[in-house]
Design a protein around this motif. Structure first.
Motif, short mmCIF file in Angstrom:
data_model
loop_
_atom_site.label_atom_id
_atom_site.label_comp_id
_atom_site.label_asym_id
_atom_site.label_seq_id
_atom_site.Cartn_x
_atom_site.Cartn_y
_atom_site.Cartn_z
N GLY A 29 -51.20 82.93 -23.85
CA GLY A 29 -52.12 82.82 -23.56
C GLY A 29 -52.90 81.50 -22.88
O GLY A 29 -53.70 81.84 -21.97
N ALA A 30 -52.51 80.19 -23.48
CA ALA A 30 -53.10 78.97 -23.35
C ALA A 30 -52.20 78.45 -21.25
O ALA A 30 -53.15 78.70 -20.48
CB ALA A 30 -52.67 77.95 -24.23
N LEU A 31 -50.89 79.77 -21.24
CA LEU A 31 -50.65 78.99 -19.75
C LEU A 31 -51.10 79.81 -18.80
O LEU A 31 -51.04 79.31 -18.44
CB LEU A 31 -49.16 79.40 -20.15
CG LEU A 31 -48.29 78.65 -20.81
CD1 LEU A 31 -46.27 78.62 -20.64
CD2 LEU A 31 -47.54 77.20 -18.83
N VAL A 32 -51.13 81.12 -19.33
CA VAL A 32 -51.50 82.30 -18.33
C VAL A 32 -52.95 81.95 -18.09
O VAL A 32 -53.91 82.53 -17.10
CB VAL A 32 -51.69 83.70 -18.98
CG1 VAL A 32 -52.17 84.32 -18.36
CG2 VAL A 32 -49.75 84.01 -18.80
N LEU A 33 -54.06 81.98 -19.08
CA LEU A 33 -55.83 81.76 -18.60
C LEU A 33 -55.25 80.31 -18.67
O LEU A 33 -56.67 80.51 -18.03
CB LEU A 33 -56.22 82.25 -20.33
CG LEU A 33 -55.87 83.90 -20.48
CD1 LEU A 33 -56.92 83.28 -22.07
CD2 LEU A 33 -56.59 84.45 -19.43
#
Lengths: 279, 425, 309
Positions: free
Chosen positions: C37-41
């Motif tokens: 999630g952190a990577l994508v967002l």
């Protein structure tokens, strides 16, 4: 009174006086707003400070729901739905991430903490545009999916870190013995970790609610259908439509603030209580 | 800026969705007869649009008109419009102010309707005032049909005039008259040493200054070139700016921040107010005092600036034929009669404008005729791709001089410097 | 805590290893949504934004490489310099005041006693007011003619500044607003103060130390990590804080006195369709906050070294 007693009491009295004065200062803007919102509609702006209008009128609180093109009640309900869903999602994802971090090997813990802190450094503004592109591609625009996506990763690295710190303070043997008994990670989380971190859960829950309830920019960017709008958008629409009607606008502001204040007052006893601070 | 930023949020979608490239969203299969109409307006105006839609449906059984109403905040309107255009799913009929349209014309967002207008049985170019129709032309093509031909006029509070023993503004009153009247009306009514009643209220914007420039025989554009660097233009700007900076008949920055001019007029503490027809609906609910309208004051000539909104068809509209039918109906005599009932518009259809639908003697203002009379002196703001940016910068400079933080000369030069290079598109 | 299982002597090695791998897999499984999630967002959008800052992009045609041209605008266009100056002004004024204010409040309200819970709640309360409502509240309070603050000042015979209508005082309004929301820092320092054991206080009184030296030589050093944490967090936060208030209250007026970096970036991106420039402004903002944090850290190191000497 004997002079000794006065000398002992004086600092305490001074402290209380200072605390009282400070509390007053911190509360007075809110008091002013509530007073201003109770002013009868249609009157020109007041020329003197009104601690309480005479006569007070609740008409503004009714009026804010009566704008045909701004269904504020609907928007408030939408905000409630989004914020509540976010609280649940965040509580789950932040706590199990925090637990996993706490149980990870030491090297990885350090790396994950650095990773989280680095995430916190990224300015929010840098994310709007790329996220818009991403959500468009995922067909999430104009749905609450776009608003709730961050809740799938704990909403904020801060919340993850809060759980991490909480779980790290728990004795290691607790988890080890449970694992020896064959407990899987999820069971550990559900049966052991969660119940032992109620304070953090409540804190994160409240902070999450506040975050999503107040969120202005993300709904503005990602929502198209008026039916889906949330409260902050509604209030800024009211401000656009009736810019000078301060009693009305402030009534809307009070309405928007009331739930967060109420929530805060209910739980603050446990955190800001008279004795030890439970963090 | 005291007025503009929400519009930026609007352009958000224009940009954002364009950024998304063309993520093709699946378009719904065309239904039997459906047409969508995106409108902007306060509740009263929206209701009139819905009435037009209903009348259209009655005349075309089996057709459904979906009126998409968004809150009356302009910026949000443009945000959504931009998003829809970029996504390729705009409404079939779109409401647009002529001043904002330049950017959309240049991007090819709208389609030309010259052919449809020429071929239509219901309406023809002659039905409309050319001043309004021409404002929606781009490179020789008719792009939209105007629904109104409003212009800047002077609203005035008759009770305040009576109390001060002043004659109401005459049709041919001059700048000098404006100044003396405003000065007489600027008073400290409760004797506390602070002026609480002002003579005039106006925004400090380019579109308010342009009529004064024109009235003084000045020009903004001469052909394709900027023609502001003339003594006439400077004189006009100087007069406008002096109203606040020197004579203080207009609320200063602090006063305007605390309570803007429109609110002051509604509260009965403002004598004169420059605005277009748009505030008539709101003012009609004022009961505390009597008010009316008069033309803008004139100088070497009389002139005023066009305020007009039109209905356009996006290039990617799903139902362009029905869209045209709806536009034609909305601008026919019947359609414009319905739209004029709220009092929000000065109908662009001659027949309706010069009839009792607009000139209803029982509806305020008593002198609605003013809007018809000034049509011969109406001039449009330039329709340019970069008009919005130019206007924004100009507004800032004008405001600076208006509130006494700079000279009119400096403001004019700054505007010339900014606008000059941006006129070539 | 390590993920390896304590092996009992009787447990065969293979099962233990498999169990260990299972544990690792489970851990990774739980961490995946967060990291992914952190990577994508966050990470990817952040990197995209960084890349965008070196390009020209208006949404109509593909982005084109522009190198450092966006950054050069900071030397050419006065608006960018004004925004940097405004943001620095706000940070350098607000952060020390906030940290000191939080410290003062924490010291004042640390002792348990009657009503202290109420005082603490009162101090924290403004922090839970949502941004939009908060902006409206202060827009009204600071209304130069009708707002309660100026009315109060008038009654007391004090001058009534124009606040948001005047370039000199407008920035102060934002600083003031930020001071009312020191509840979080206050709570952090309260927690920090409570980690100072009671016997330190007793030992100090026995040694004859007065309250001031007690504070200076005992409380302050023990509280230092918390103060540092708070200051660093505030330094970073202060650059982003001004966005919603400036957007809702002044839009940068008067004459760009309240044009802060996030607002400028927003305007460049969404009003002027200059996405590359908007991204560059955010990068500069990030760099400013980072530089301040490093500077602060260097100063603190010098202090602690001086103290030790």
């Amino acid at each position: 009174m004997p002079p000794n007693a006065i000398r002992k009491l004086a600092p305490a009295l001074a402290r209380h006086a200072a605390a009282l004065a400070l509390a007053f200062v911190f509360l007075v803007p809110l008091a002013w707003i509530v007073a201003a919102s109770l002013r009868q509609p249609g009157l020109p702006p007041p020329r003197t400070i009104q601690w309480l209008p005479n006569p007070p009128s609740w008409a503004n609180y009714l009026a804010i729901f009566n704008f045909p093109s701004v269904p504020l009640a609907r928007y408030a309900l939408n905000s409630l739905v989004v914020a509540s869903a976010a609280v649940v999602l965040t509580a789950v994802t932040a706590s199990w991430t925090g637990l996993a971090m706490a149980l990870a090997p030491a090297r990885w813990q350090a790396r994950l903490v650095m990773f989280s802190i680095a995430l916190l450094l990224v300015p929010a503004g840098a994310l709007w545009l790329p996220r818009f592109v991403l959500f468009t591609w995922l067909h999430l625009i104009d749905s609450y999916g776009a608003l709730l996506a961050p809740a799938l990763m704990g909403s904020s690295p801060l919340f993850v870190l809060l759980f991490y710190w909480t779980y790290r303070r728990l004795p290691a043997e607790l988890f080890e013995s449970a694992q020896l008994d064959g407990a899987g990670l999820l069971t550990l989380w559900w049966r052991l970790a969660l119940p032992l971190s109620t304070a953090t859960l409540v804190a994160v829950g409240i902070l999450t609610f506040l975050l999503y309830w107040s969120d202005f920019v993300n709904p503005l960017l990602f929502l198209k259908t008026p039916d889906l709008y949330t409260l902050p958008i509604g209030i800024s629409q009211l401000k656009a439509m009736d810019r000078n009607n301060w009693p009305l606008l402030l009534a809307a502001a009070v309405f928007m603030t009331a739930p967060t204040v109420a929530l805060f007052l209910v739980v603050q006893r446990f955190f800001l209580g008279e004795n030890k601070l439970h963090l | 800026m005291l007025a503009h930023t929400p519009r930026r949020l609007a352009t958000l979608a224009l940009a954002l969705v364009l950024v998304a490239g063309c993520a093709p969203t699946p378009t719904a299969a065309p239904a039997a007869a459906e047409v969508s109409w995106m409108v902007l307006g306060d509740p009263a105006e929206t209701k009139s649009f819905q009435a037009v839609a209903a009348a259209f449906e009655a005349l075309h059984p089996g057709t459904t008109v979906t009126v998409i109403t968004l809150a009356s905040e302009e910026d949000e309107y443009f945000t959504r419009l931009g998003a829809d255009l970029a996504a390729g799913t705009p409404a079939d009929v779109v409401y647009m102010d002529y001043r904002d349209a330049g950017r959309y014309y240049a991007n090819g967002a709208f389609q030309s309707i010259s052919a449809q207008l020429a071929a239509s049985d219901l309406i023809s170019a002659d039905d409309f005032y050319p001043q309004a129709l021409n404002a929606f032309q781009w490179e020789g093509e008719q792009m939209c049909i105007p629904i109104n031909i409003s212009s800047l006029v002077t609203y005035y509070n008759k009770d305040l005039f009576d109390a001060a023993g002043l004659a109401y503004p005459a049709d041919d009153w001059t700048w000098e008259d404006l100044l003396t009247t405003a000065q007489a009306l600027t008073q400290d009514t409760d004797g506390d040493g602070v002026v609480d009643q002002f003579g005039l209220g106006t925004a400090a914007q380019l579109i308010r200054v342009l009529p004064f420039i024109w009235q003084n025989d000045g020009e903004f554009l001469d052909g394709d070139q900027l023609a502001l660097d003339t003594p006439q233009a400077l004189e006009a700007l100087q007069f406008f700016v002096d109203l606040q900076a020197k004579h203080h008949v207009v609320p200063g920055r602090v006063e305007e921040t605390a309570q803007d001019s429109q609110a002051r007029f509604e509260n009965g503490t403002l004598g004169l107010f420059f605005q277009s027809r748009r505030v008539t609906t709101a003012f009609r609910s004022l009961t505390a005092f009597d008010w009316d309208v008069a033309p803008l004051p004139g100088q070497a000539q009389s002139a005023t600036i066009l305020h007009s909104d039109g209905l356009c068809i996006p290039a990617k509209a799903a139902h362009p034929d029905l869209a045209w039918d709806l536009i034609a109906f909305a601008n026919s005599v019947q359609g414009q009669q319905i739209m004029s009932t709220t009092g929000r518009t000065v109908p662009s259809n001659r027949g309706v404008a010069e009839s009792e639908y607009f000139l209803d003697p029982n509806a305020k203002p008593a002198h609605s005729q003013v809007w018809i009379d000034v049509i011969s002196g109406i001039r449009p703001a330039p329709v340019l791709r970069e008009w919005e940016e130019i206007a924004e910068h100009a507004d800032e400079e004008i405001e600076r001089a208006f509130y006494g933080d700079g000279s009119a000369e400096e403001a004019l030069q700054a505007i010339i410097q900014y606008a000059g290079p941006r006129l070539d598109e | 805590m390590s993920a390896s299982s304590p092996r009992t002597p009787t447990q065969p090695a293979v099962t233990a290893q498999r169990w260990q791998r299972q544990q690792q897999a489970a851990l990774i499984g739980l961490l995946l949504p967060y990291v992914l999630g952190a990577l994508v967002l966050v990470v990817i959008p952040g990197v995209l934004a960084l890349g965008l800052s070196f390009s020209y992009y208006d949404g109509l045609s593909a982005p084109s490489w522009w190198g450092l041209r966006n950054y050069r605008m900071f030397f050419i266009d006065p608006l960018e310099r004004i925004a940097v100056a405004n943001s620095l002004y706000f940070t350098l004024l607000a952060v020390p005041l906030r940290v000191l204010g939080a410290l003062g409040l924490a010291l004042l309200l640390r002792r348990p006693g009657r009503g202290v819970g109420l005082y603490r709640a009162a101090v924290y309360l403004p922090t839970v007011i949502p941004d939009v409502a908060y902006a409206l509240i202060w827009l009204w309070v600071f209304n130069p003619l009708f707002g309660p603050l100026n009315l109060l000042l008038g009654v007391l015979g004090l001058p009534q500044p124009a606040w948001l209508a005047d370039a000199a005082t407008a920035k102060l309004v934002f600083v003031f607003m930020s001071l009312f929301q020191i509840g979080e820092g206050f709570v952090v320092l309260l927690a920090g103060l409570q980690t100072i054991p009671a016997d330190y206080a007793d030992a100090a009184t026995v040694d004859g130390a007065g309250p001031v030296s007690f504070f200076r030589y005992i409380t302050l050093p023990l509280l230092a990590p918390w103060l540092i944490l708070l200051t660093v967090r505030d330094l970073i936060w202060s650059f982003q804080y001004t966005f919603t208030p400036s957007l809702l209250m002044t839009q940068g007026d008067p004459y760009h006195a309240t044009l802060f970096l996030p607002l400028l970036s927003f305007e460049e991106t969404f009003a002027n369709l200059r996405f590359g420039m908007g991204a560059a402004i955010l990068v500069v903002m990030f760099a400013c906050s980072f530089a301040l944090v490093l500077a602060f850290y260097a100063v603190v190191r010098r202090w602690t070294r001086a103290d030790a000497a």
